[in-house]
Design a protein around this motif. Structure first.
Motif, PDB file in Angstrom:
ATOM      1  N   GLY A 137       9.708  -0.046  24.738  1.00 37.47           N
ATOM      2  CA  GLY A 137       9.109   0.854  25.711  1.00 37.47           C
ATOM      3  C   GLY A 137       9.251   2.340  25.492  1.00 37.47           C
ATOM      4  N   PRO A 138       9.468   2.823  24.260  1.00 37.04           N
ATOM      5  CA  PRO A 138       9.612   4.274  24.097  1.00 37.04           C
ATOM      6  C   PRO A 138       8.286   4.996  24.346  1.00 37.04           C
ATOM      7  N   ARG A 139       8.369   6.194  24.875  1.00 35.04           N
ATOM      8  CA  ARG A 139       7.141   6.981  25.049  1.00 35.04           C
ATOM      9  C   ARG A 139       6.730   7.639  23.738  1.00 35.04           C
ATOM     10  N   ARG A 140       7.701   7.789  22.822  1.00 33.14           N
ATOM     11  CA  ARG A 140       7.417   8.470  21.556  1.00 33.14           C
ATOM     12  C   ARG A 140       8.158   7.782  20.423  1.00 33.14           C
ATOM     13  N   ILE A 141       7.471   7.637  19.291  1.00 38.78           N
ATOM     14  CA  ILE A 141       8.070   7.126  18.063  1.00 38.78           C
ATOM     15  C   ILE A 141       7.839   8.169  16.977  1.00 38.78           C
ATOM     16  N   VAL A 142       8.899   8.562  16.291  1.00 42.94           N
ATOM     17  CA  VAL A 142       8.790   9.566  15.228  1.00 42.94           C
ATOM     18  C   VAL A 142       9.284   8.934  13.933  1.00 42.94           C
ATOM     19  N   LEU A 143       8.375   8.780  12.984  1.00 44.44           N
ATOM     20  CA  LEU A 143       8.677   8.102  11.728  1.00 44.44           C
ATOM     21  C   LEU A 143       8.541   9.056  10.556  1.00 44.44           C
ATOM     22  N   GLY A 144       9.666   9.391   9.942  1.00 44.65           N
ATOM     23  CA  GLY A 144       9.648  10.114   8.679  1.00 44.65           C
ATOM     24  C   GLY A 144       9.916   9.107   7.573  1.00 44.65           C
ATOM     25  N   ASP A 145       9.127   9.177   6.501  1.00 42.19           N
ATOM     26  CA  ASP A 145       9.301   8.127   5.500  1.00 42.19           C
ATOM     27  C   ASP A 145       8.529   8.458   4.229  1.00 42.19           C
ATOM     28  N   VAL A 146       8.792   7.625   3.243  1.00 46.54           N
ATOM     29  CA  VAL A 146       7.933   7.579   2.066  1.00 46.54           C
ATOM     30  C   VAL A 146       6.642   6.901   2.514  1.00 46.54           C
ATOM     31  N   MET A 147       5.520   7.580   2.380  1.00 44.14           N
ATOM     32  CA  MET A 147       4.219   7.039   2.771  1.00 44.14           C
ATOM     33  C   MET A 147       3.155   7.693   1.899  1.00 44.14           C
ATOM     34  N   LEU A 148       2.069   7.000   1.714  1.00 45.07           N
ATOM     35  CA  LEU A 148       1.058   7.454   0.766  1.00 45.07           C
ATOM     36  C   LEU A 148      -0.111   8.112   1.491  1.00 45.07           C
ATOM     37  N   PHE A 149      -0.305   9.409   1.227  1.00 46.50           N
ATOM     38  CA  PHE A 149      -1.421  10.146   1.814  1.00 46.50           C
ATOM     39  C   PHE A 149      -2.667  10.069   0.947  1.00 46.50           C
ATOM     40  N   GLY A 150      -2.483   9.744  -0.312  1.00 47.12           N
ATOM     41  CA  GLY A 150      -3.609   9.622  -1.226  1.00 47.12           C
ATOM     42  C   GLY A 150      -3.395   8.434  -2.132  1.00 47.12           C
ATOM     43  N   ASP A 151      -4.017   8.468  -3.285  1.00 48.76           N
ATOM     44  CA  ASP A 151      -3.857   7.369  -4.235  1.00 48.76           C
ATOM     45  C   ASP A 151      -2.440   7.373  -4.809  1.00 48.76           C
ATOM     46  N   ASP A 152      -1.878   6.187  -4.937  1.00 49.46           N
ATOM     47  CA  ASP A 152      -0.554   6.056  -5.524  1.00 49.46           C
ATOM     48  C   ASP A 152      -0.607   6.429  -7.001  1.00 49.46           C
ATOM     49  N   ASP A 153       0.395   7.150  -7.454  1.00 52.63           N
ATOM     50  CA  ASP A 153       0.480   7.541  -8.865  1.00 52.63           C
ATOM     51  C   ASP A 153       1.664   6.823  -9.493  1.00 52.63           C
ATOM     52  N   PRO A 154       1.433   5.702 -10.150  1.00 51.09           N
ATOM     53  CA  PRO A 154       2.549   4.933 -10.711  1.00 51.09           C
ATOM     54  C   PRO A 154       3.292   5.667 -11.808  1.00 51.09           C
ATOM     55  N   ASP A 155       2.673   6.699 -12.397  1.00 48.75           N
ATOM     56  CA  ASP A 155       3.329   7.443 -13.471  1.00 48.75           C
ATOM     57  C   ASP A 155       4.228   8.560 -12.932  1.00 48.75           C
ATOM     58  N   ALA A 156       4.066   8.895 -11.653  1.00 53.33           N
ATOM     59  CA  ALA A 156       4.880   9.968 -11.082  1.00 53.33           C
ATOM     60  C   ALA A 156       5.251   9.637  -9.641  1.00 53.33           C
ATOM     61  N   PRO A 157       5.945   8.529  -9.445  1.00 57.29           N
ATOM     62  CA  PRO A 157       6.281   8.150  -8.062  1.00 57.29           C
ATOM     63  C   PRO A 157       7.423   8.977  -7.489  1.00 57.29           C
ATOM     64  N   PHE A 158       7.304   9.309  -6.220  1.00 57.74           N
ATOM     65  CA  PHE A 158       8.393   9.971  -5.517  1.00 57.74           C
ATOM     66  C   PHE A 158       9.500   8.965  -5.214  1.00 57.74           C
ATOM     67  N   TYR A 159       9.109   7.714  -5.163  1.00 57.07           N
ATOM     68  CA  TYR A 159      10.011   6.638  -4.766  1.00 57.07           C
ATOM     69  C   TYR A 159      10.328   5.750  -5.967  1.00 57.07           C
ATOM     70  N   SER A 160      11.181   4.749  -5.737  1.00 64.60           N
ATOM     71  CA  SER A 160      11.555   3.807  -6.789  1.00 64.60           C
ATOM     72  C   SER A 160      10.793   2.499  -6.582  1.00 64.60           C
ATOM     73  N   PRO A 161       9.798   2.215  -7.407  1.00 62.28           N
ATOM     74  CA  PRO A 161       8.973   1.025  -7.182  1.00 62.28           C
ATOM     75  C   PRO A 161       9.745  -0.285  -7.165  1.00 62.28           C
ATOM     76  N   GLU A 162      10.899  -0.324  -7.829  1.00 61.73           N
ATOM     77  CA  GLU A 162      11.651  -1.577  -7.878  1.00 61.73           C
ATOM     78  C   GLU A 162      12.340  -1.898  -6.554  1.00 61.73           C
ATOM     79  N   VAL A 163      12.517  -0.895  -5.694  1.00 61.32           N
ATOM     80  CA  VAL A 163      13.193  -1.159  -4.416  1.00 61.32           C
ATOM     81  C   VAL A 163      12.381  -0.714  -3.194  1.00 61.32           C
TER      82      VAL A 163
END
Length: 204
Positions: A137-163
């Motif tokens: 029942g929260p009135r607000r949810i705030v999510l900060g995270d690794v998320m993709l705004f455009g096409d994923d770039d497997p050659d230059a990931p900000f994140y670790s694809p294995e995990v």
């Protein structure tokens, strides 16, 4: 093959001692700031911080809210967070075991925050997690995270694809909408990290 949640918990416990010092990424710090700013609790609010880690978000919000409930799957991270409670003498912050789809909270909350944790779940699991959060029942949810705004770039990931398994912003937005929430702010920190703010849509 992606790691299980228990494997993630063990991995974070192994790195708990150095976790705070290791979080020197500009994108991570920017997301923390956005999450704290957009959470904006009132003095009587109860805030649930999921994937709380060592409590960066929880402690940043403590002076503005009535109560902060931190939940994480890593015993090592929770131990460090509790040490901070003792060291800082903060009385309205508590930490315990909890997961996105089983947060171990038996009462309504006003605001839910999370930073750099949900991306360990697959897309279907993220939907289940957002539904579970909405049921509190929260009135607000705030999510900060690794998320993709455009096409994923497997050659230059900000994140670790294995995990990590980041979703597109569209997938997350649809999940919030289906759970009865509307996005009221979108902060793109990089093409692969940002913050979403969702407010509960009151039915007529």
């Amino acid at each position: 093959m992606k790691k299980s949640l228990d494997e993630h918990a063990e991995r974070f416990s192994d790195h708990a001692d150095a976790y705070d010092e290791d979080q020197d990424s500009a994108a991570y710090r920017a997301c923390v700031d956005f999450v704290v700013d957009h959470a904006a609790p009132e003095s009587d609010d109860v805030v649930l911080d999921l994937g709380t880690g060592t409590g960066a978000i929880a402690f940043a919000l403590a002076s503005d809210a009535a109560e902060i409930i931190g939940r994480d799957i890593s015993d090592g991270m929770l131990e460090k967070a509790r040490e901070k409670v003792d060291g800082r003498g903060v009385e309205n912050v508590s930490f315990g075991d909890g997961r996105f789809r089983a947060p171990n909270v038996d009462r309504p909350v006003d605001i839910v925050t999370s930073n750099f944790a949900m991306h360990h779940l697959g897309d279907d699991e993220k939907r289940e997690a957002i539904d579970t959060i909405a049921d509190l029942g929260p009135r607000r949810i705030v999510l900060g995270d690794v998320m993709l705004f455009g096409d994923d770039d497997p050659d230059a990931p900000f994140y670790s694809p294995e995990v990590d398994d980041p979703a597109t912003v569209g997938v997350l937005a649809d999940a919030f909408t289906d759970a009865g929430y509307a996005l009221t702010a979108v902060e793109m920190v990089t093409e692969q990290a940002g913050v979403l703010v969702a407010e509960h849509v009151k039915s007529d």
